[in-house]
Design a protein around this motif. Structure first.
Motif, PDB file in Angstrom:
ATOM      1  N   ALA A 695      96.343  29.686 -34.486  1.00  0.00           N
ATOM      2  CA  ALA A 695      96.333  28.422 -33.740  1.00  0.00           C
ATOM      3  C   ALA A 695      97.059  28.569 -32.404  1.00  0.00           C
ATOM      4  O   ALA A 695      96.751  27.871 -31.438  1.00  0.00           O
ATOM      5  N   LEU A 696      98.017  29.502 -32.349  1.00  0.00           N
ATOM      6  CA  LEU A 696      98.819  29.668 -31.138  1.00  0.00           C
ATOM      7  C   LEU A 696      98.102  30.500 -30.076  1.00  0.00           C
ATOM      8  O   LEU A 696      98.503  30.527 -28.916  1.00  0.00           O
TER       9      LEU A 696
ATOM     10  N   ARG B 130     100.750  23.929 -32.939  1.00  0.00           N
ATOM     11  CA  ARG B 130     100.137  25.266 -32.947  1.00  0.00           C
ATOM     12  C   ARG B 130     101.150  26.320 -33.393  1.00  0.00           C
ATOM     13  O   ARG B 130     100.815  27.227 -34.151  1.00  0.00           O
ATOM     14  N   TYR B 143      90.505  25.828 -34.894  1.00  0.00           N
ATOM     15  CA  TYR B 143      91.767  25.071 -34.958  1.00  0.00           C
ATOM     16  C   TYR B 143      91.767  23.716 -34.252  1.00  0.00           C
ATOM     17  O   TYR B 143      92.663  22.905 -34.488  1.00  0.00           O
ATOM     18  N   ILE B 147      94.337  20.680 -35.475  1.00  0.00           N
ATOM     19  CA  ILE B 147      95.424  20.187 -34.610  1.00  0.00           C
ATOM     20  C   ILE B 147      95.259  18.673 -34.425  1.00  0.00           C
ATOM     21  O   ILE B 147      96.227  17.907 -34.529  1.00  0.00           O
TER      22      ILE B 147
END
Lengths: 763, 159
Positions: A695-696, B130, B143, B147
């Motif tokens: 996700a990062l 995140r 994602y 999120i």
């Protein structure tokens, strides 16, 4: 997020809305039963012994010490299976010789990649099964590994299979055995004339690494063989019928003796089409008389299932100064892995598919190497071939000083254009995607800052139909249970149920879709190739039309009139002729549903379709990146994906497919690779070292759905899942070039590769 | 081989549980094979994917990296404990409404991890979400929707 809704879709009641998926509650509460969640009374646990070598002859296998261990009930090797013939069977997104299917499931005379299965154990507990593996003694005679297509294609290369000859398109075969399993070629126009017309010609070579689908759920397979000769199989598969039709001949059973129940599936992306554990579980169950469950761990998934091909590719492309592409010559050599069957054919057909180029030649080679047998992976073959061609097209635009988006518009295929493989396009949204990208806030914005760059690329995928089945009954309260044979991998219960609901004129919630076993529904091809919402939806449409016809007949019987005088309207009102007093007669769907039982019995709608037509899909992606010149790390700053969905049945899941495809494509572009040493040992067989995006690592992915309805489908559907994995790699490459002036020639464009190309000279 | 087994008592989703575990069992294996709670999933069995994550004494742990024997006296919460009867939690509802799952195999881990985030930080930024969820791999969605589901559950406006 923007959806450029067509006028077509505005007329629908259910299609284009965003209902909660029918299987949603089970999946947010932990109740959904995936393959590994199955537990039956008396169930044994199985484990597989795997080769530590990439290429070796098996001299002997001694299982006696393992068999003697307390708690071990059976140990099997290839020799315990019936001898498999070389007949060719349908394996979902391809076909294969039965003996090679068996040899890939469990090695016979040779192991052909590290992780190749050699023996399997069933025990009362998985800890005991693991202990037993250490007691199996295998003697190997090592052979030199062949690890790249270029090495494999050289005369005198060690051979993986002495019986393999190169098959050509005319059906002939090479005289000598070879690692090249097949050579195909598509041509159009005259290549020499085309290049003679060009003002600028660019030629580039590319190498890409094997990459894995990376589904989070490892493979599993459970089986229970009974004394009456019937076999139950439970597995997380994209194609229950393919599993049935693979397991049955491997055990020399009739398909009618085998029932396959598709469990919930934790991702597949093409990789959960072939059988791996199911035949082993079946034979272990046959030996023990008890149900047996096998599961892989992550290392086994990476070592021994089916990643997509690594490649060597060469593209030569020429254009006039005004941007007209005059010729393209494409050479594709794809790793098949240990047995023939890379996706080079699809890769070749896709390579230049978005562009109307008069003179083309595309050569494709399917080459065996000492790596796992490749399987389908989202738009199989296209991410590689289109990476090569899109990259050279971008460089041509740069060389000519042209806008790469304008140059694509100038050369874009439109209705009537013909690909080199002979296919002629009908109504397509190629130009519409490019125009929507051109109008997007992203393309209209300025990108500023050092080491930052923007790139663009186009993508194409076929989306072909094939066999699907849908059966639905009408309950007395007007709800409609719907049974399907398609594994629901990302929301297809909802997308198919919505098309049934639209056709019947009822709500999505009144349809209750269920995925059932191979004895309970008609033959259904795999969930793959972006065919499920397309063909499954078509089956649902025809199933609903069957219900409409039957309900008209029932209303006619009740009204004592001819069925031709009754009409089922799209508003789910069944209207008949006026009665003797001149009053209109009508039923709502629910009213008539309530009268079915007492007026002749319940109604079941049925449709089994086999649609060989396709719904070609195009996509345009724009990406901004920043390159860290010290580390070579590339950060994705902004991403916009534009795609023609035909008709977006459930737009939220269309967006999800687009975003998920981008994430996988970005992974393929920047990080994901099979990293082998010279002995053929995979050095990064874990999810720490096989580095998928977190996700990062990603920004929000803006998705713009374009809708150019497919005239070859009742609701205009085109498949959506495959195409978004294709443009990311060439778009990211162009963005890197725009940022730091370096044109990368390999995938992934990892920090190591970027430093090699910058600090160490390179491009 | 009785000596290989141990008795473990702990609280799981508010219920007292006593079970016999193999000494080699991880918490994940104990949950799935001994207790029958299969909501936590094995994706990698070495702490890289987060599909097995559960809440143990207020901390998010990868249950594949915790031995069952370590759970004596622990309070454990799994995905099966998120809903109250037939009432889904706000996060569960947000995941459904945002279409934040495709295959659903990573969803239990995401829900457990995200719930712990919102307990500690009820109004997280996108970056904080995140960062917190970077230990949970999802291969289907890219994602975005995950999120957004967390943002929705936090009461933030979602585009």
């Amino acid at each position: 997020m923007v959806t450029a809704q067509s006028k077509e879709t505005e007329k629908y009641n259910v299609i284009g809305t965003r209902p909660i998926r029918h299987d949603g509650v089970d999946k947010v509460t932990g109740a959904a039963q995936y393959g590994a969640d199955l537990n039956l009374p008396g169930m044994l646990a199985g484990r597989v012994l795997r080769s530590p070598h990439a290429h070796a002859r098996i001299v002997s296998i001694d299982t006696s010490r393992a068999e003697a261990l307390d708690g071990v009930l059976a140990v099997i090797t290839n020799a315990d299976f019936p001898r498999a013939s070389d007949e060719v069977i349908d394996t979902g997104e391809g076909s294969a010789q039965l003996n090679w299917v068996l040899d890939n499931v469990i090695a016979s005379d040779k192991v052909l990649y590290k992780g190749h299965a050699v023996a399997a154990v069933a025990a009362t507990d998985h800890h005991i099964a693991e202990d037993a593996l250490e007691l199996i003694e295998v003697e190997y005679e090592l052979q030199p590994p062949v690890l790249s297509v270029r090495d494999a294609m050289v005369d005198g290369s060690p051979l993986l299979h002495n019986s393999l000859h190169t098959r050509r398109m005319d059906g002939s075969q090479s005289d000598n055995p070879s690692n090249t399993a097949s050579h195909l070629q598509f041509t159009k126009g005259d290549l020499d004339d085309g290049f003679a017309d060009a003002d600028v010609i660019i030629e580039r070579e590319f190498e890409t690494s094997m990459a894995h689908q990376g589904y989070i759920e490892p493979h599993n397979g459970s089986a229970y063989y009974r004394a009456d000769g019937t076999l139950d199989v439970w597995t997380s598969t994209q194609g229950a019928f393919v599993v049935r039709d693979s397991v049955a001949p491997l055990l020399q059973l009739s398909p009618s003796q085998v029932k396959v129940t598709p469990m919930e599936i934790g991702g597949g992306f093409g990789g959960k089409i072939p059988v791996y554990l199911e035949p082993l579980a079946a034979l272990l169950s046959q030996k023990t008389g008890r149900p047996v469950k096998l599961t892989m761990n992550r290392e086994e998934v990476l070592l021994a299932t089916g990643p997509t091909s690594g490649t060597y590719m060469r593209v030569r492309m020429g254009a006039k100064r005004d941007g007209t592409i005059t010729a393209a010559d494409v050479h594709l050599a794809f790793e098949a892995g240990a047995y023939p069957g890379s996706p080079v054919g699809a890769g070749a057909m896709c390579a230049l598919a978005p562009y109307d180029i008069p003179n083309q030649r595309i050569d494709g080679y399917d080459v065996v190497v000492n790596k796992p047998k490749t399987a389908a992976y989202r738009a199989p073959g296209a991410p590689q071939s289109e990476f090569a061609t899109e990259s050279v097209l971008n460089e041509l635009a740069e060389e000519l000083g042209l806008d790469p988006l304008e140059m694509r518009l100038q050369n874009a295929c439109v209705e009537g254009a013909q690909r080199a493989d002979g296919f002629t396009y009908g109504v397509i949204g190629n130009v519409e995607c490019l125009q929507a990208a051109q109008d997007s806030p992203h393309w209209q914005s300025e990108l500023e800052g050092p080491n930052r760059g923007r790139g663009i690329a186009q993508g194409f995928w076929f989306n072909i139909g094939f066999e699907s089945s849908a059966y639905a009954q009408v309950n007395g309260d007007g709800t409609v249970p719907l049974v399907l044979g398609s594994t629901d991998i990302g929301g297809t219960r909802a997308s198919i149920a919505m098309q049934l609901a639209e056709t019947l004129g009822i709500s999505a919630e009144d349809v209750r879709p269920h995925v059932v076993d191979t004895n309970s529904v008609g033959y259904t091809q795999v969930t793959g190739g972006s065919r499920t919402t397309f063909a499954g939806g078509w089956a649902a449409y025809e199933c609903a039309m069957d219900i409409r016809r039957q309900m008209e007949e029932r209303a006619a019987a009740l009204w004592e009139c001819g069925a031709a005088d009754v009409a089922y309207g799209d508003d789910a009102i069944i209207r008949g002729p006026a009665d003797e007093d001149g009053n209109d007669r009508q039923f709502t769907f629910k009213e008539l549903a309530g009268q079915l039982a007492a007026s002749g019995g319940h109604i079941v709608g049925r449709a089994d379709v086999n649609k060989t037509s396709s719904g070609p899909a195009f996509a345009t992606h724009i990406v901004d990146v920043e390159v860290d010149p010290d580390t070579g790390k590339v950060d994705v700053l902004r991403y916009t994906a534009v795609q023609d969905a035909g008709t977006a049945i459930h737009p939220a899941y269309v967006e999800g497919q687009m975003q998920g495809g981008v994430a996988q494509g970005v992974g393929m572009a920047l990080n994901e690779e099979y990293y082998y040493d010279e002995s053929g040992d995979l050095k990064n067989a874990s999810l720490l070292d096989y580095r998928m995006p977190t996700a990062l690592d990603l920004p929000m992915i803006d998705s713009i759905i374009v809708e150019v309805p497919n005239p070859g489908h009742p609701y205009g559907v085109r498949g959506v899942g495959e195409v978004p994995i294709i443009p990311p790699a060439p778009a990211v490459r162009a963005a890197i070039a725009n940022a730091i002036g370096v044109h990368m020639t390999e995938l992934p464009m990892s920090p190591r590769a970027i430093l090699d190309a910058t600090v160490l000279g390179g491009d | 081989m009785a000596s290989e087994h141990i008795v473990v008592s702990c609280t799981i989703n508010g219920e007292q549980q006593v079970f016999l575990a193999n000494q080699r069992d991880s918490l994940l294996e104990a949950l799935r094979d001994r207790i029958g709670l299969t909501g936590a999933k094995e994706g990698c069995n070495n702490g890289n994917c987060g599909a097995c994550c559960v809440n143990m004494d207020g901390r998010i742990v990868n249950s594949c990296l915790v031995m069952a024997a370590e759970c004596e006296g622990a309070e454990i919460r799994t995905v099966e404990g998120l809903a109250s009867g037939d009432q889904l939690s706000p996060l569960q509802n947000a995941f459904l409404e945002q279409a934040a799952l495709q295959c659903g195999i990573c969803t239990p881990g995401f829900l457990v991890a995200a719930e712990a985030l919102l307990e500690q930080n009820p109004d997280p930024t996108e970056h904080e979400i995140r960062y917190w969820l970077a230990g949970n791999l999802c291969r289907c969605t890219g994602y975005d929707q995950n999120i957004k589901a967390v943002q929705q559950a936090a009461g933030q406006s979602v585009i």
